[in-house]
Design an enzyme around this catalytic site. Sequence first.
Site, PDB file in Angstrom:
ATOM      1  N   ASP A  10      -7.524  -3.919   4.127  1.00  0.00           N
ATOM      2  CA  ASP A  10      -8.543  -3.924   3.118  1.00  0.00           C
ATOM      3  C   ASP A  10      -9.472  -5.374   3.113  1.00  0.00           C
ATOM      4  O   ASP A  10      -9.103  -6.172   4.047  1.00  0.00           O
ATOM      5  CB  ASP A  10      -8.247  -4.211   1.583  1.00  0.00           C
ATOM      6  CG  ASP A  10      -9.311  -4.172   0.492  1.00  0.00           C
ATOM      7  OD1 ASP A  10     -10.453  -3.363   0.785  1.00  0.00           O
ATOM      8  OD2 ASP A  10      -9.187  -4.924  -0.414  1.00  0.00           O
ATOM      9  N   SER A  11     -10.422  -5.324   2.678  1.00  0.00           N
ATOM     10  CA  SER A  11     -11.413  -6.727   2.854  1.00  0.00           C
ATOM     11  C   SER A  11     -10.670  -8.074   2.306  1.00  0.00           C
ATOM     12  O   SER A  11     -11.323  -9.208   2.688  1.00  0.00           O
ATOM     13  CB  SER A  11     -12.603  -6.339   2.117  1.00  0.00           C
ATOM     14  OG  SER A  11     -12.354  -6.278   0.521  1.00  0.00           O
ATOM     15  N   TYR A  42     -17.080  -6.430   1.438  1.00  0.00           N
ATOM     16  CA  TYR A  42     -17.310  -5.197   2.170  1.00  0.00           C
ATOM     17  C   TYR A  42     -18.344  -4.426   1.328  1.00  0.00           C
ATOM     18  O   TYR A  42     -19.233  -3.759   2.101  1.00  0.00           O
ATOM     19  CB  TYR A  42     -16.059  -4.061   2.414  1.00  0.00           C
ATOM     20  CG  TYR A  42     -15.138  -4.714   3.626  1.00  0.00           C
ATOM     21  CD1 TYR A  42     -15.415  -5.578   4.166  1.00  0.00           C
ATOM     22  CD2 TYR A  42     -14.150  -3.665   3.925  1.00  0.00           C
ATOM     23  CE1 TYR A  42     -14.333  -6.050   5.257  1.00  0.00           C
ATOM     24  CE2 TYR A  42     -13.475  -3.888   5.101  1.00  0.00           C
ATOM     25  CZ  TYR A  42     -13.463  -5.022   5.629  1.00  0.00           C
ATOM     26  OH  TYR A  42     -12.449  -5.481   6.569  1.00  0.00           O
ATOM     27  N   GLY A  43     -18.241  -4.413   0.289  1.00  0.00           N
ATOM     28  CA  GLY A  43     -19.419  -3.720  -0.764  1.00  0.00           C
ATOM     29  C   GLY A  43     -20.723  -4.065  -0.567  1.00  0.00           C
ATOM     30  O   GLY A  43     -21.752  -3.419  -1.290  1.00  0.00           O
ATOM     31  N   CYS A  73      -9.088   0.851   1.059  1.00  0.00           N
ATOM     32  CA  CYS A  73     -10.410   0.164   0.796  1.00  0.00           C
ATOM     33  C   CYS A  73     -11.210   1.584   0.538  1.00  0.00           C
ATOM     34  O   CYS A  73     -11.554   2.101   1.526  1.00  0.00           O
ATOM     35  CB  CYS A  73     -10.935  -0.671   1.665  1.00  0.00           C
ATOM     36  SG  CYS A  73     -12.450  -1.428   1.433  1.00  0.00           S
ATOM     37  N   ASN A  74     -11.803   1.595  -0.646  1.00  0.00           N
ATOM     38  CA  ASN A  74     -12.679   2.829  -0.881  1.00  0.00           C
ATOM     39  C   ASN A  74     -13.890   2.555  -0.022  1.00  0.00           C
ATOM     40  O   ASN A  74     -14.522   3.535   0.355  1.00  0.00           O
ATOM     41  CB  ASN A  74     -13.035   2.960  -2.377  1.00  0.00           C
ATOM     42  CG  ASN A  74     -11.751   3.029  -3.248  1.00  0.00           C
ATOM     43  OD1 ASN A  74     -11.520   4.349  -3.602  1.00  0.00           O
ATOM     44  ND2 ASN A  74     -11.156   2.146  -3.539  1.00  0.00           N
ATOM     45  N   THR A  75     -14.531   1.381   0.162  1.00  0.00           N
ATOM     46  CA  THR A  75     -15.763   1.033   0.786  1.00  0.00           C
ATOM     47  C   THR A  75     -15.554   1.492   2.330  1.00  0.00           C
ATOM     48  O   THR A  75     -16.334   1.948   2.834  1.00  0.00           O
ATOM     49  CB  THR A  75     -15.918  -0.365   0.533  1.00  0.00           C
ATOM     50  OG1 THR A  75     -16.096  -0.582  -0.829  1.00  0.00           O
ATOM     51  CG2 THR A  75     -17.411  -0.610   0.916  1.00  0.00           C
ATOM     52  N   CYS A 183     -12.265   0.986  -6.608  1.00  0.00           N
ATOM     53  CA  CYS A 183     -12.124  -0.190  -5.534  1.00  0.00           C
ATOM     54  C   CYS A 183     -10.721  -0.705  -5.833  1.00  0.00           C
ATOM     55  O   CYS A 183     -10.071  -0.866  -6.982  1.00  0.00           O
ATOM     56  CB  CYS A 183     -13.187  -1.288  -5.943  1.00  0.00           C
ATOM     57  SG  CYS A 183     -13.199  -2.898  -5.170  1.00  0.00           S
ATOM     58  N   THR A 184     -10.321  -1.105  -4.897  1.00  0.00           N
ATOM     59  CA  THR A 184      -8.652  -1.416  -4.824  1.00  0.00           C
ATOM     60  C   THR A 184      -8.421  -2.646  -5.440  1.00  0.00           C
ATOM     61  O   THR A 184      -7.411  -2.796  -6.058  1.00  0.00           O
ATOM     62  CB  THR A 184      -7.964  -1.200  -3.300  1.00  0.00           C
ATOM     63  OG1 THR A 184      -8.818  -2.042  -2.462  1.00  0.00           O
ATOM     64  CG2 THR A 184      -7.866   0.012  -2.881  1.00  0.00           C
ATOM     65  N   HIS A 185      -9.581  -3.562  -5.337  1.00  0.00           N
ATOM     66  CA  HIS A 185      -9.457  -4.985  -6.059  1.00  0.00           C
ATOM     67  C   HIS A 185      -9.117  -4.816  -7.589  1.00  0.00           C
ATOM     68  O   HIS A 185      -8.348  -5.408  -8.201  1.00  0.00           O
ATOM     69  CB  HIS A 185     -10.600  -5.761  -5.882  1.00  0.00           C
ATOM     70  CG  HIS A 185     -10.573  -6.517  -4.624  1.00  0.00           C
ATOM     71  ND1 HIS A 185     -10.853  -5.798  -3.466  1.00  0.00           N
ATOM     72  CD2 HIS A 185     -10.404  -7.752  -4.106  1.00  0.00           C
ATOM     73  CE1 HIS A 185     -10.684  -6.608  -2.307  1.00  0.00           C
ATOM     74  NE2 HIS A 185     -10.526  -7.865  -2.799  1.00  0.00           N
TER      75      HIS A 185
HETATM   76  N1  DGL Z   1     -11.436  -3.414  -2.205  1.00  0.00           N
HETATM   77  C1  DGL Z   1     -12.632  -2.840  -1.596  1.00  0.00           C
HETATM   78  C2  DGL Z   1     -12.636  -1.216  -2.142  1.00  0.00           C
HETATM   79  O1  DGL Z   1     -11.732  -0.483  -2.235  1.00  0.00           O
HETATM   80  C3  DGL Z   1     -13.858  -3.523  -1.600  1.00  0.00           C
HETATM   81  C4  DGL Z   1     -13.930  -4.840  -1.895  1.00  0.00           C
HETATM   82  C5  DGL Z   1     -15.222  -5.442  -1.341  1.00  0.00           C
HETATM   83  O2  DGL Z   1     -16.282  -5.228  -1.688  1.00  0.00           O
HETATM   84  O3  DGL Z   1     -15.001  -6.154   0.004  1.00  0.00           O
HETATM   85  O4  DGL Z   1     -13.651  -0.693  -2.219  1.00  0.00           O
END
Ligand code: DGL
Length: 254
Positions: A10-11, A42-43, A73-75, A183-185
């Site tokens: 992930d990011s 990443y977003g 990571c969804n992004t 978003c996984t965060h």
């Molecule tokens: N954790 C990431 C997700 O699931 C994105 C976080 C980021 O913007 O880097 O989309």
Amino acid sequence: MKNLPIGVFDSGMGGISVLKEIKKLMPNEDYIYYGDSKNIPYGKKTKDELEKICIDIGDYFVYRGVKSIVIACNTATSAVVDKFRNRYNIPIIGIEPALKPAVETYGSGKIVVLATEVTLKEEKFNSLMDKYKNEAEIIKVPAPRLVTIVENGITKGIEAEEAIKNLFEGININEISSVVLGCTHYIFLKDAIKKVLGENINLVDGGFGTAHNLKNILSSIDMLSDNDTDGCVEIVNSSEDESKIGLSYKLLNI
Ligand code: DGL
């Protein structure tokens, strides 16, 4: 082959929430977790930037000899999953906002999808949304601030709660049937979200589904580990800030 590690990335810290679900389901596997904190968020990146960044990580995993890669990571999934499947000859598992379970389980009412700008804008999510647009009112809410908060190791308290409150300004909380954590965060902020929106709010995320998907795929090709002891987790982080590694282990164990 069976006992090779699984690569998860992930990011930054977010994918640890997915790794936790995977590890719960498959404790005997070994894992390499790559947190790309150097390139967060990443977003806010373009698709081309994400492709380049993520392929470097994919190539690193292949060099390390993983048997499968989980894009936690969804992004990144929305931007690179197809590229990964063309490039690598191992199972690639992605994650997407859990809109389907949200609609199927909590149907009527408003469904709020919290995710990054990239995820909400990409075709992958918008075609998923099209499928359900007649079944529920879906409200897209980008929440970049929550990424920064979790990346700094904050999972509860005033700062998190204020940021969450701001996201829901203008939305009548009583009309919400569920909130999709796309978003996984954000998965680390479940308690804080409940504190703001109320204990009874339905929160839906894709971590559990992703873990099951991975297990089913590995099982179908007879690639589940046959170790009968607990596996290990190696954490790698692209940032020069060494505290990121300690924070990753801390989040893995909360
Ligand atoms: N954790 C990431 C997700 O699931 C994105 C976080 C980021 O913007 O880097 O989309």
